[in-house]
Scaffold this active site. Structure first.
Site, mmCIF file in Angstrom:
data_model
loop_
_atom_site.group_PDB
_atom_site.id
_atom_site.type_symbol
_atom_site.label_atom_id
_atom_site.label_comp_id
_atom_site.label_asym_id
_atom_site.label_seq_id
_atom_site.Cartn_x
_atom_site.Cartn_y
_atom_site.Cartn_z
ATOM 1 N N ASN A 44 0.868 -1.180 0.000
ATOM 2 C CA ASN A 44 0.000 0.000 0.000
ATOM 3 C C ASN A 44 0.903 1.227 0.000
ATOM 4 O O ASN A 44 1.530 1.544 1.008
ATOM 5 C CB ASN A 44 -0.883 -0.032 1.264
ATOM 6 C CG ASN A 44 -1.667 1.250 1.454
ATOM 7 O OD1 ASN A 44 -1.774 2.063 0.534
ATOM 8 N ND2 ASN A 44 -2.218 1.437 2.643
ATOM 9 N N TRP A 45 0.952 1.907 -1.153
ATOM 10 C CA TRP A 45 1.883 3.031 -1.275
ATOM 11 C C TRP A 45 1.340 4.316 -0.658
ATOM 12 O O TRP A 45 2.034 5.323 -0.611
ATOM 13 C CB TRP A 45 2.214 3.285 -2.759
ATOM 14 C CG TRP A 45 3.007 2.193 -3.399
ATOM 15 C CD1 TRP A 45 3.562 1.097 -2.778
ATOM 16 C CD2 TRP A 45 3.362 2.098 -4.791
ATOM 17 N NE1 TRP A 45 4.227 0.326 -3.694
ATOM 18 C CE2 TRP A 45 4.124 0.916 -4.935
ATOM 19 C CE3 TRP A 45 3.109 2.878 -5.907
ATOM 20 C CZ2 TRP A 45 4.632 0.512 -6.175
ATOM 21 C CZ3 TRP A 45 3.611 2.481 -7.137
ATOM 22 C CH2 TRP A 45 4.366 1.309 -7.268
ATOM 23 N N LYS A 46 0.104 4.305 -0.266
ATOM 24 C CA LYS A 46 -0.528 5.510 0.308
ATOM 25 C C LYS A 46 -0.311 6.711 -0.624
ATOM 26 O O LYS A 46 -0.290 6.543 -1.836
ATOM 27 C CB LYS A 46 -0.003 5.760 1.712
ATOM 28 C CG LYS A 46 -0.066 4.502 2.580
ATOM 29 C CD LYS A 46 0.189 4.759 4.018
ATOM 30 C CE LYS A 46 0.178 3.438 4.770
ATOM 31 N NZ LYS A 46 0.274 3.581 6.195
ATOM 32 N N HIS A 88 -9.269 1.205 5.276
ATOM 33 C CA HIS A 88 -7.955 1.323 5.918
ATOM 34 C C HIS A 88 -8.087 2.246 7.126
ATOM 35 O O HIS A 88 -8.885 3.180 7.107
ATOM 36 C CB HIS A 88 -6.944 1.883 4.911
ATOM 37 C CG HIS A 88 -5.543 1.862 5.428
ATOM 38 N ND1 HIS A 88 -5.060 2.844 6.260
ATOM 39 C CD2 HIS A 88 -4.534 0.966 5.261
ATOM 40 C CE1 HIS A 88 -3.797 2.544 6.564
ATOM 41 N NE2 HIS A 88 -3.463 1.418 5.968
ATOM 42 N N GLU A 121 -6.434 4.665 8.126
ATOM 43 C CA GLU A 121 -6.300 6.104 7.837
ATOM 44 C C GLU A 121 -7.590 6.660 7.254
ATOM 45 O O GLU A 121 -7.953 7.807 7.487
ATOM 46 C CB GLU A 121 -5.106 6.330 6.901
ATOM 47 C CG GLU A 121 -3.786 6.159 7.644
ATOM 48 C CD GLU A 121 -2.665 5.553 6.844
ATOM 49 O OE1 GLU A 121 -2.715 5.580 5.596
ATOM 50 O OE2 GLU A 121 -1.716 5.028 7.471
ATOM 51 N N GLU A 136 -5.197 -5.051 10.893
ATOM 52 C CA GLU A 136 -4.151 -4.040 11.024
ATOM 53 C C GLU A 136 -4.349 -3.289 12.333
ATOM 54 O O GLU A 136 -5.116 -2.315 12.381
ATOM 55 C CB GLU A 136 -4.235 -3.048 9.865
ATOM 56 C CG GLU A 136 -4.021 -3.666 8.507
ATOM 57 C CD GLU A 136 -3.411 -2.667 7.545
ATOM 58 O OE1 GLU A 136 -2.299 -2.926 7.094
ATOM 59 O OE2 GLU A 136 -4.029 -1.635 7.277
ATOM 60 N N GLY A 180 2.720 2.059 10.666
ATOM 61 C CA GLY A 180 3.676 3.148 10.468
ATOM 62 C C GLY A 180 4.430 3.534 11.728
ATOM 63 O O GLY A 180 5.057 4.591 11.779
ATOM 64 N N SER A 219 3.659 -2.434 10.217
ATOM 65 C CA SER A 219 5.124 -2.470 10.311
ATOM 66 C C SER A 219 5.721 -3.817 9.921
ATOM 67 O O SER A 219 6.648 -4.324 10.572
ATOM 68 C CB SER A 219 5.581 -2.047 11.725
ATOM 69 O OG SER A 219 5.155 -0.723 11.980
ATOM 70 N N GLY A 279 2.860 -1.226 4.313
ATOM 71 C CA GLY A 279 2.929 0.194 3.980
ATOM 72 C C GLY A 279 4.367 0.612 3.727
ATOM 73 O O GLY A 279 4.917 0.410 2.638
ATOM 74 N N GLY A 280 5.015 1.164 4.747
ATOM 75 C CA GLY A 280 6.354 1.754 4.618
ATOM 76 C C GLY A 280 7.373 0.882 3.891
ATOM 77 O O GLY A 280 8.081 1.366 3.005
HETATM 78 C C1 PEP Z 1 -0.601 0.051 6.094
HETATM 79 O O1 PEP Z 1 -0.626 1.190 5.729
HETATM 80 O O2 PEP Z 1 -1.530 -0.701 5.774
HETATM 81 C C2 PEP Z 1 0.514 -0.402 6.911
HETATM 82 C C3 PEP Z 1 0.428 -1.571 7.482
HETATM 83 O O3 PEP Z 1 1.586 0.442 7.040
HETATM 84 P P1 PEP Z 1 3.025 0.083 7.664
HETATM 85 O O4 PEP Z 1 3.477 -1.213 7.049
HETATM 86 O O5 PEP Z 1 3.907 1.229 7.313
HETATM 87 O O6 PEP Z 1 2.836 -0.059 9.149
#
Ligand code: PEP
Length: 256
Positions: A9-11, A100, A102, A172, A178, A218, A239-240
């Protein structure tokens, strides 16, 4: 046997030029082992909306699928700023991240919106990746399972058991997104098992056994193997660590 799904997920990161370069780099590391990878897993990147056409082109002929990070539940209409399932499908999008954290916390998306989006995705034969998870405050108040069950019950309301194989749930924990704090594989497995039990109660054993449940929060090349080793963790939403081609490729190639 459930196929694993590992999704990046590049956000709101990577514009079209950076995304093209990223995909070229990622493909150098994935294409040579694609035949092995596709035996047991699906791979996916979800770019920002306006970057989808560029990434669709860059991914042509690859085993990596294309996802979107959100969509509206109607096909068209007076919904300023929104994008519909048919618009996304026209570019080859196959999966949609829905609800999600966010979107829930920053954009105040409700369980009802999430439910309408899941239903619309299924109607258009898109795979919904429905996200659920508790905040730190909720975990500390021992409300993790209660919160996740409420999100599942509302988000999947009216979705029939026949859709089970096409639905993906992503657990999640909000406190792990993040933050660099990953749920331990044991903590994640406990919640995943509760999710599977919920699906069993709602849809029956066979359908529950078909539904993929991803972990997100993460995930890194260092912790992916121990997470995937758990019986109810069927993949990851990343994500990251999906924003660098090298770490994204390592996670996509987990165990290979
Ligand atoms: C996400 O945005 O779905 C996520 C899990 O981010 P990260 O891996 O950065 O925690």
């Amino acid at each position: 046997m459930r196929r694993k799904l590992i999704a990046g997920n590049w956000k709101m990161n990577l514009g079209a030029n950076d995304a093209r370069a990223f995909v070229a780099d990622l493909r150098k590391q994935i294409d040579p082992v694609a035949a092995t990878l596709i035996k047991d897993r699906d791979l996916l990147v979800a770019p920002a909306m306006v970057v989808i056409p560029a990434v669709a082109q860059a991914l042509a002929g690859s085993s990596i699928a294309l996802g979107a990070q959100n969509m509206h539940w109607e096909d068209s209409g007076a919904f300023t700023g929104e994008v519909s399932a048919p618009m996304l499908k026209a570019f080859g999008v196959t999966h949609i991240i829905i609800g999600h954290s966010e979107r829930r916390h920053v954009f105040l998306e409700t369980d009802q919106f999430v439910n309408q989006k899941v239903a619309a995705a299924l109607k258009h034969r898109l795979v919904p990746i429905m996200c659920v998870g508790e905040t730190l405050q909720e975990r500390e108040a021992s409300k993790t399972v209660e919160v996740v069950m409420r999100q599942l019950e509302n988000g999947l309301s009216g979705i029939p058991s026949e859709a089970a194989a096409a639905v993906v749930i992503a657990y999640e924990p909000v406190w792990a997104i993040g933050t660099g704090k990953t749920a331990t594989p044991e903590q994640a497995q406990l919640v995943h098992a509760s999710i599977r039990e919920f699906l069993d109660d709602s849809w029956g054993k066979a359908a529950a056994a078909e539904t993929r449940i991803l972990y997100g929060g993460s995930v890194t090349p260092e912790n992916i193997d121990s997470l995937l080793a758990k019986p109810d963790i069927d993949g990851a939403l990343v994500g990251g660590a999906s924003l660098k081609a090298d770490s994204c490729a390592k996670i996509f190639r987990a165990g290979i």
